[in-house]
Write a protein that holds these residues in place. Structure first.
Motif, mmCIF file in Angstrom:
data_model
loop_
_atom_site.group_PDB
_atom_site.id
_atom_site.type_symbol
_atom_site.label_atom_id
_atom_site.label_comp_id
_atom_site.label_asym_id
_atom_site.label_seq_id
_atom_site.Cartn_x
_atom_site.Cartn_y
_atom_site.Cartn_z
ATOM 1 N N LEU A 162 0.827 -1.214 0.000
ATOM 2 C CA LEU A 162 0.000 0.000 0.000
ATOM 3 C C LEU A 162 0.857 1.259 0.000
ATOM 4 O O LEU A 162 0.508 2.257 -0.656
ATOM 5 C CB LEU A 162 -0.932 -0.021 1.213
ATOM 6 N N TYR A 200 -7.013 -8.885 1.436
ATOM 7 C CA TYR A 200 -6.178 -7.685 1.447
ATOM 8 C C TYR A 200 -5.320 -7.588 0.192
ATOM 9 O O TYR A 200 -5.067 -6.480 -0.318
ATOM 10 C CB TYR A 200 -5.309 -7.648 2.700
ATOM 11 N N VAL A 203 -7.636 -6.144 -2.573
ATOM 12 C CA VAL A 203 -7.914 -4.702 -2.521
ATOM 13 C C VAL A 203 -6.637 -3.899 -2.754
ATOM 14 O O VAL A 203 -6.694 -2.804 -3.349
ATOM 15 C CB VAL A 203 -8.568 -4.317 -1.183
ATOM 16 N N ALA A 204 -5.473 -4.410 -2.331
ATOM 17 C CA ALA A 204 -4.222 -3.704 -2.612
ATOM 18 C C ALA A 204 -3.951 -3.679 -4.106
ATOM 19 O O ALA A 204 -3.490 -2.658 -4.653
ATOM 20 C CB ALA A 204 -3.062 -4.373 -1.875
ATOM 21 N N ALA A 207 -6.247 -1.150 -5.714
ATOM 22 C CA ALA A 207 -5.770 0.215 -5.464
ATOM 23 C C ALA A 207 -4.605 0.563 -6.385
ATOM 24 O O ALA A 207 -4.523 1.687 -6.907
ATOM 25 C CB ALA A 207 -5.343 0.351 -4.002
ATOM 26 N N VAL A 337 -6.828 4.225 -0.729
ATOM 27 C CA VAL A 337 -6.171 3.238 0.132
ATOM 28 C C VAL A 337 -6.945 3.075 1.437
ATOM 29 O O VAL A 337 -7.060 1.959 1.971
ATOM 30 C CB VAL A 337 -4.704 3.649 0.384
ATOM 31 N N ALA A 340 -9.633 0.811 0.654
ATOM 32 C CA ALA A 340 -9.107 -0.552 0.501
ATOM 33 C C ALA A 340 -8.959 -1.241 1.854
ATOM 34 O O ALA A 340 -9.274 -2.426 1.997
ATOM 35 C CB ALA A 340 -7.764 -0.507 -0.230
ATOM 36 N N GLY A 344 -10.951 -4.559 2.822
ATOM 37 C CA GLY A 344 -10.175 -5.729 3.217
ATOM 38 C C GLY A 344 -10.655 -6.296 4.545
ATOM 39 O O GLY A 344 -10.780 -7.516 4.706
ATOM 40 N N SER A 375 -6.235 -3.030 9.359
ATOM 41 C CA SER A 375 -7.270 -2.011 9.155
ATOM 42 C C SER A 375 -7.551 -1.186 10.392
ATOM 43 O O SER A 375 -8.470 -0.357 10.378
ATOM 44 C CB SER A 375 -8.570 -2.680 8.680
#
Length: 547
Positions: A162, A200, A203-204, A207, A337, A340, A344, A375
């Motif tokens: 990230l 995760y 979603v990373a 992004a 982010v 994200a 996640g 998170s």
């Protein structure tokens, strides 16, 4: 955000930290020092799962094996064993030495979570996050310090991915192509290490695609794919060689569906939220959450929704009025982010409550939610933002009331975590230290006087083998004295060839009682001795009732 800047002093370059960075550094050092002390005392207690990783590290260091997955499995990567292998090759089998790499990974995790939180939010909020993550009762430190695969290494990997995304979008990464390759490598290694991190990773990746999608059609995209292939290559190669039904996906699916019929959604959600979430964030002792500690689980979904709403608002504002010195995409990457991290967490929690274990065994399986710590900044940001607005006096009466409530929630979160951590550190380590001492006593006795080939239960065998540096070899039996879960088959075969194998069982355990009944009519039925809470049987003639 500027964390430090260079200062020239008598011809030397020295970084000068600002006040939030200094406070975060102190919190981080306290957290690492606390865990170092626990590591030196082998707290939390070791077990045979961890010993299997340790034995694999010994084999790697000796050049005997190159395992891809945990012995006896086809889905848990062995990166932690490879990290520990050089240390164990030098020092020999030792629990503190085995755990040093994961302690280092925790320190990296703290540093990266501070950098990302400061970049996305504010410096003092990043200090709060580091302070909370520096604390840790048994459930939390067990996931951070024991070598049981996956979670210690995948969390720093996601944070660095990230940060790379933010840096690429902001244009602050000088060497962009290596950054893409590193992103892919981290994603591949994380996918090989632990599939729990897949939400995760997804979603990373999204992004990154949003931030630099045009570059991905050139060399950057090729390097990204190449890095991922290199990272995940051990898993790919092993699956290509696997027999029918032994590939990772098939085995993982079978393991995931062995838990039995699904309890109602209400029971699974209750177990996931009221037990799993507070345990994963260090609000409860290891034996479960009281009603006064379950409040964070009830609040967690609302905080996720609020965090997503704040991220969307920040995105729209950045899209409307980007800073003059930034590109529109650089101004909006922060909210992306943030979103994200929210998604996640939501996907991880949803995946967990789909399992029947969330209802039937929430205490034992809360470890699968430890990745939610990634998170924590996004989840707590709505509380911090409201509290700060209240104390700055920029809101009305209702806003001040809401801010006071948010402040109380943050204070309650910090206080509860601190109290549970202190109780564990002062009075909750005695049982672990006693069990560890008994395991060492058993290992020393068998190593010195034998027998060197024994049978025992799963939670005795591999730990005994590791503690004796394979001088004593143990075959696993279940409670019915039948072959059990022998992860490394050569040990079972070696004990099977022994002319006079022994038995090592916990005193008055079901295996002990069954063995005593089996040997009741034999003249050599008496145990050789009792050592550290165990009985050691050594019959003159081999006893193998399963044959």
């Amino acid at each position: 955000m500027v964390v430090s800047h260079p200062e020239q002093h008598r011809g030397r370059w020295r970084p000068r930290l600002d006040r939030p960075a200094l406070v975060a550094l102190v919190f981080g050092l306290v957290g690492v020092g606390y865990r170092l002390v626990l590591t030196l005392y082998t707290v939390p207690v070791s077990n045979s799962d961890e010993a299997t990783f340790g034995l694999a590290a010994l084999h790697i260091g000796q050049g005997r094996e190159r395992p891809v997955f945990l012995y006896g499995q086809h889905y848990m990567g062995m990166l932690e064993s490879y990290l520990a292998a050089p240390l164990l090759a030098l020092a020999g089998p030792s629990w503190p030495v085995l755990r040093l790499p994961v302690l280092a990974l925790y320190a990296v995790f703290l540093y990266l979570v501070y950098r990302l939180t400061r970049r996305l939010y504010t410096p003092w909020f990043a200090v709060l996050v580091v302070g909370l993550l520096a604390l840790g009762p048994e459930r939390v430190v067990r996931d951070q310090l024991t070598v049981v695969g996956g979670r210690p290494e995948v969390k720093p990997a996601v944070l660095l991915m990230l940060l790379i995304t933010v840096g690429l979008a902001a244009g602050s990464v000088r060497h962009r192509r290596p950054a893409f390759a590193l992103f892919g490598l981290l994603a591949g290694l994380a996918a090989w290490s632990d599939w729990l991190i897949l939400p995760y990773l997804a979603v990373a990746a999204l992004a990154l695609v949003w931030a630099v999608r045009r570059e991905l059609f050139g060399w950057a995209g090729l390097l990204l794919v190449a890095g991922f292939v290199v990272g995940v290559a051990p898993m790919i190669i092993d699956n290509l060689r696997a027999g029918p039904g032994e590939d990772s996906l098939t085995v993982f699916r079978e393991v995931s569906t062995k838990a039995g019929p699904l309890p109602p959604w209400s029971d699974r959600i209750r177990g996931g939220l009221l037990d799993g979430v507070p345990l994963a964030h260090g609000l409860c002792p290891v034996d479960g959450c009281g009603r006064g500690q379950q409040w964070f689980g009830l609040l967690y979904p609302a905080l996720l929704v609020a965090a997503a709403a704040l991220a969307l608002v920040a995105y729209r504002r950045a899209a409307g009025t980007p800073p003059a010195e930034s590109t529109p995409r650089a101004a909006r990457v922060g909210p992306v982010v943030q979103l994200a991290l929210v998604v996640g967490a939501a996907l991880t929690l949803l995946s967990y409550v789909r399992s029947p274990l969330a209802a039937t065994s929430p205490l034992d399986n809360a470890r699968y939610l430890s990745v939610l710590q990634l998170s924590l900044p996004a989840v707590l940001w709505p509380l911090w933002a409201v509290a700060v607005a209240c104390w700055r006096g920029t809101v009305g009466a209702l806003g001040r009331l809401t801010g006071a409530l948010a402040t109380a929630v943050l204070a309650a979160l910090a206080t509860t975590t601190l109290v549970v951590t202190v109780l564990f550190a002062t009075s909750g380590t005695a049982a672990s230290r006693t069990e560890e001492r008994q395991a060492r006593e058993l290992a020393s006795a068998l190593r010195a006087d034998g027998p060197h080939e024994v049978y025992g239960d799963y939670w005795t065998c591999n730990r005994l083998i590791f503690n004796t540096d394979e001088t004593v070899v143990c075959g696993v039996l279940d409670g019915n004295l039948s072959p059990g879960q022998n992860r490394y088959r050569p040990y079972w075969r070696q004990v099977g060839r022994a002319a006079r194998p022994g038995y090592v069982v916990e005193i008055d355990s079901p295996m002990d009682r069954r063995l005593r009944r089996l040997l009741a009519d034999r003249p050599d039925a008496a145990p050789v001795r009792e050592v550290g809470g165990y009985r050691v049987y050594h019959p003159d003639t081999p006893v193998r009732p399963w044959r």
